[in-house]
Motif scaffolding. Structure first.
Motif, PDB file in Angstrom:
ATOM      1  N   UNK A 143      -1.034  10.664 -11.266  1.00 21.63           N
ATOM      2  CA  UNK A 143      -1.744  10.711 -12.547  1.00 21.63           C
ATOM      3  C   UNK A 143      -2.250   9.329 -12.931  1.00 21.63           C
ATOM      4  N   UNK A 144      -1.354   8.349 -12.893  1.00 20.46           N
ATOM      5  CA  UNK A 144      -1.707   6.957 -13.125  1.00 20.46           C
ATOM      6  C   UNK A 144      -0.469   6.120 -12.823  1.00 20.46           C
ATOM      7  N   UNK A 145      -0.674   4.897 -12.378  1.00 20.82           N
ATOM      8  CA  UNK A 145       0.439   3.980 -12.154  1.00 20.82           C
ATOM      9  C   UNK A 145      -0.014   2.582 -12.534  1.00 20.82           C
ATOM     10  N   UNK A 146       0.759   1.930 -13.405  1.00 17.44           N
ATOM     11  CA  UNK A 146       0.424   0.577 -13.847  1.00 17.44           C
ATOM     12  C   UNK A 146       1.564  -0.364 -13.486  1.00 17.44           C
ATOM     13  N   UNK A 147       1.213  -1.636 -13.236  1.00 21.17           N
ATOM     14  CA  UNK A 147       2.221  -2.640 -12.904  1.00 21.17           C
ATOM     15  C   UNK A 147       1.641  -4.023 -13.168  1.00 21.17           C
ATOM     16  N   UNK A 148       2.533  -4.984 -13.457  1.00 20.86           N
ATOM     17  CA  UNK A 148       2.063  -6.354 -13.639  1.00 20.86           C
ATOM     18  C   UNK A 148       3.069  -7.333 -13.042  1.00 20.86           C
ATOM     19  N   UNK A 149       2.532  -8.507 -12.688  1.00 22.77           N
ATOM     20  CA  UNK A 149       3.347  -9.597 -12.177  1.00 22.77           C
ATOM     21  C   UNK A 149       2.725 -10.896 -12.674  1.00 22.77           C
ATOM     22  N   UNK A 150       3.440 -11.602 -13.535  1.00 22.78           N
ATOM     23  CA  UNK A 150       2.911 -12.803 -14.176  1.00 22.78           C
ATOM     24  C   UNK A 150       1.590 -12.477 -14.866  1.00 22.78           C
ATOM     25  N   UNK A 151       0.473 -13.054 -14.406  1.00 23.16           N
ATOM     26  CA  UNK A 151      -0.828 -12.773 -15.037  1.00 23.16           C
ATOM     27  C   UNK A 151      -1.650 -11.772 -14.237  1.00 23.16           C
ATOM     28  N   UNK A 152      -1.038 -11.080 -13.291  1.00 25.38           N
ATOM     29  CA  UNK A 152      -1.726 -10.070 -12.497  1.00 25.38           C
ATOM     30  C   UNK A 152      -1.398  -8.672 -13.032  1.00 25.38           C
TER      31      UNK A 152
ATOM     32  N   UNK B 264       8.470  11.468 -12.067  1.00 23.34           N
ATOM     33  CA  UNK B 264       8.055  10.641 -13.195  1.00 23.34           C
ATOM     34  C   UNK B 264       8.633   9.238 -13.009  1.00 23.34           C
ATOM     35  N   UNK B 265       7.749   8.270 -12.806  1.00 25.54           N
ATOM     36  CA  UNK B 265       8.162   6.895 -12.515  1.00 25.54           C
ATOM     37  C   UNK B 265       8.346   6.151 -13.835  1.00 25.54           C
ATOM     38  N   UNK B 266       9.576   5.739 -14.113  1.00 25.32           N
ATOM     39  CA  UNK B 266       9.883   5.009 -15.342  1.00 25.32           C
ATOM     40  C   UNK B 266       9.843   3.496 -15.077  1.00 25.32           C
ATOM     41  N   UNK B 267      10.088   2.723 -16.094  1.00 23.54           N
ATOM     42  CA  UNK B 267      10.021   1.265 -15.961  1.00 23.54           C
ATOM     43  C   UNK B 267      10.954   0.793 -14.854  1.00 23.54           C
ATOM     44  N   UNK B 268      10.370   0.046 -13.904  1.00 21.03           N
ATOM     45  CA  UNK B 268      11.118  -0.405 -12.740  1.00 21.03           C
ATOM     46  C   UNK B 268      10.695  -1.818 -12.359  1.00 21.03           C
ATOM     47  N   UNK B 269      11.544  -2.482 -11.590  1.00 19.87           N
ATOM     48  CA  UNK B 269      11.252  -3.819 -11.094  1.00 19.87           C
ATOM     49  C   UNK B 269      11.373  -3.809  -9.581  1.00 19.87           C
ATOM     50  N   UNK B 270      10.281  -4.171  -8.877  1.00 16.91           N
ATOM     51  CA  UNK B 270      10.286  -4.101  -7.416  1.00 16.91           C
ATOM     52  C   UNK B 270       9.716  -5.397  -6.837  1.00 16.91           C
ATOM     53  N   UNK B 271      10.159  -5.779  -5.624  1.00 13.05           N
ATOM     54  CA  UNK B 271       9.550  -6.929  -4.932  1.00 13.05           C
ATOM     55  C   UNK B 271       8.348  -6.459  -4.123  1.00 13.05           C
ATOM     56  N   UNK B 272       7.274  -7.204  -4.193  1.00 16.22           N
ATOM     57  CA  UNK B 272       6.085  -6.879  -3.421  1.00 16.22           C
ATOM     58  C   UNK B 272       5.448  -8.192  -2.989  1.00 16.22           C
ATOM     59  N   UNK B 273       5.480  -8.441  -1.665  1.00 12.72           N
ATOM     60  CA  UNK B 273       5.027  -9.739  -1.178  1.00 12.72           C
ATOM     61  C   UNK B 273       5.972 -10.830  -1.661  1.00 12.72           C
ATOM     62  N   UNK B 274       5.404 -11.879  -2.256  1.00 13.38           N
ATOM     63  CA  UNK B 274       6.211 -12.974  -2.780  1.00 13.38           C
ATOM     64  C   UNK B 274       6.441 -12.850  -4.280  1.00 13.38           C
ATOM     65  N   UNK B 275       5.971 -11.748  -4.876  1.00 13.18           N
ATOM     66  CA  UNK B 275       6.058 -11.584  -6.323  1.00 13.18           C
ATOM     67  C   UNK B 275       6.972 -10.430  -6.710  1.00 13.18           C
ATOM     68  N   UNK B 276       7.458 -10.503  -7.939  1.00 10.50           N
ATOM     69  CA  UNK B 276       8.222  -9.413  -8.531  1.00 10.50           C
ATOM     70  C   UNK B 276       7.314  -8.668  -9.504  1.00 10.50           C
ATOM     71  N   UNK B 277       7.249  -7.341  -9.366  1.00 14.60           N
ATOM     72  CA  UNK B 277       6.349  -6.527 -10.166  1.00 14.60           C
ATOM     73  C   UNK B 277       7.139  -5.617 -11.102  1.00 14.60           C
ATOM     74  N   UNK B 278       6.618  -5.501 -12.320  1.00 15.43           N
ATOM     75  CA  UNK B 278       7.159  -4.562 -13.295  1.00 15.43           C
ATOM     76  C   UNK B 278       6.266  -3.327 -13.290  1.00 15.43           C
ATOM     77  N   UNK B 279       6.823  -2.188 -12.881  1.00 17.45           N
ATOM     78  CA  UNK B 279       6.076  -0.931 -12.814  1.00 17.45           C
ATOM     79  C   UNK B 279       6.288  -0.155 -14.107  1.00 17.45           C
TER      80      UNK B 279
END
Length: 288
Positions: free
Chosen positions: A262-271, A225-240
């Motif tokens: 089941x599902x996975x959501x994430x955002x980075x700035x306006x993405x 179960x993936x809880x709220x996390x912060x990861x680097x991806x490319x040049x951006x930081x993503x909130x999972x």
């Protein structure tokens, strides 16, 4: 050449000295010879004592009220308490053992020829089956594998630690493409789940965190179960999993080697991204 000077009917009541005057290991690249190895085993006040003497293989000692034939079970049950997916092994009677081992770089290089291990690895600990207590500490100053360098590896298992039952810390993980600093991975058993928390920094000194709960069902399938996390991806930081929902689960079914998300959501700035699906192999997958 092996010289045996012992008395006893089995491994547990054996007493005396074992000397291996000539030992060698052949890996895919070379044959490596080792200096003589002396193993001494004896008893005092109902306690067992084992001493290993060597300069380039392994040296150290074990002591306590334990049966040598059950030593692997003691280690296995300690890891079972910390990682429930490790099978439990039934051991009769109360046993207690303390240990200190120094694993030399020469034997490590022989066993892992594709890795670079320039310094010795130390291990110490105490296991007591009566109190269900186990603590093991492993330190490796430097380890290199496939051009990835791991500096100052520190691993601890502690069944009674109220904050976390295991800790893996690495001062720096690096290769020519990236660098992670102050990496720390902890685990804590919470009811029937295992909570993993990972923290680290990158060159920009930004802190990242990954939080996962692991459970295993009666069929030995693993669910993460993936809880709220912060990861680097490319040049951006993503909130999972930004809303910290309970429905973002990655499951692994070993019987048919299948992975389901089941599902996975994430955002980075306006993405924003969201995906789900399954994967068995590159010819059998469904991601959307």
């Amino acid at each position: 050449v092996i010289l045996l000077n012992t008395v006893g009917k089995n491994l547990d009541d054996l007493e005396g000295n074992l000397k291996i005057s000539s030992a060698k290991i052949k890996n895919e690249f070379e044959t490596i010879n080792f200096n003589p190895i002396v193993i001494k085993k004896g008893f005092k006040n109902k306690k067992t004592f084992i001493e290993i003497q060597n300069t380039d293989f392994v040296e150290g000692e074990l002591g306590g009220e334990f049966l040598l034939s059950k030593i692997t079970g003691l280690f296995q049950n300690t890891f079972h308490q910390v990682y429930p997916f490790v099978p439990y092994k039934k051991i009769h009677g109360n046993q207690q053992v303390s240990l200190r081992l120094n694993i030399k770089r020469k034997i490590l290089d022989a066993l892992y020829p594709n890795s670079s291990i320039p310094k010795n690895i130390s291990m110490e600990g105490l296991i007591d089956s009566k109190t269900n207590f186990g603590k093991l500490i492993i330190d490796a100053p430097l380890f290199e594998y496939n051009d990835i360098k791991f500096n100052q590896i520190h691993f601890v298992v502690d069944t009674k630690n109220p904050d976390h039952n295991s800790l893996l810390s690495v001062k720096k993980i690096s290769n020519k493409y990236y660098e992670l600093n102050n990496f720390k991975l902890t685990s804590k058993k919470i009811f029937d789940s295992l909570y993993f928390k990972s923290e680290f920094k990158t060159n920009d000194d930004f802190s990242y965190q990954i939080n996962i709960y692991h459970t295993q069902d009666k069929y030995k399938n693993s669910h993460f179960e993936i809880k709220k996390s912060t990861i680097p991806l490319g040049k951006n930081n993503w909130i999972v999993n930004p809303k910290n929902l309970n429905n973002q689960i990655l499951s692994y079914y070993p019987k048919n080697n299948k992975i389901e998300l089941s599902v996975l959501t994430a955002y980075s700035n306006n993405q924003f991204i969201s995906f789900l699906g399954s994967f068995s192999d590159f010819n059998n997958y469904n991601l959307k």
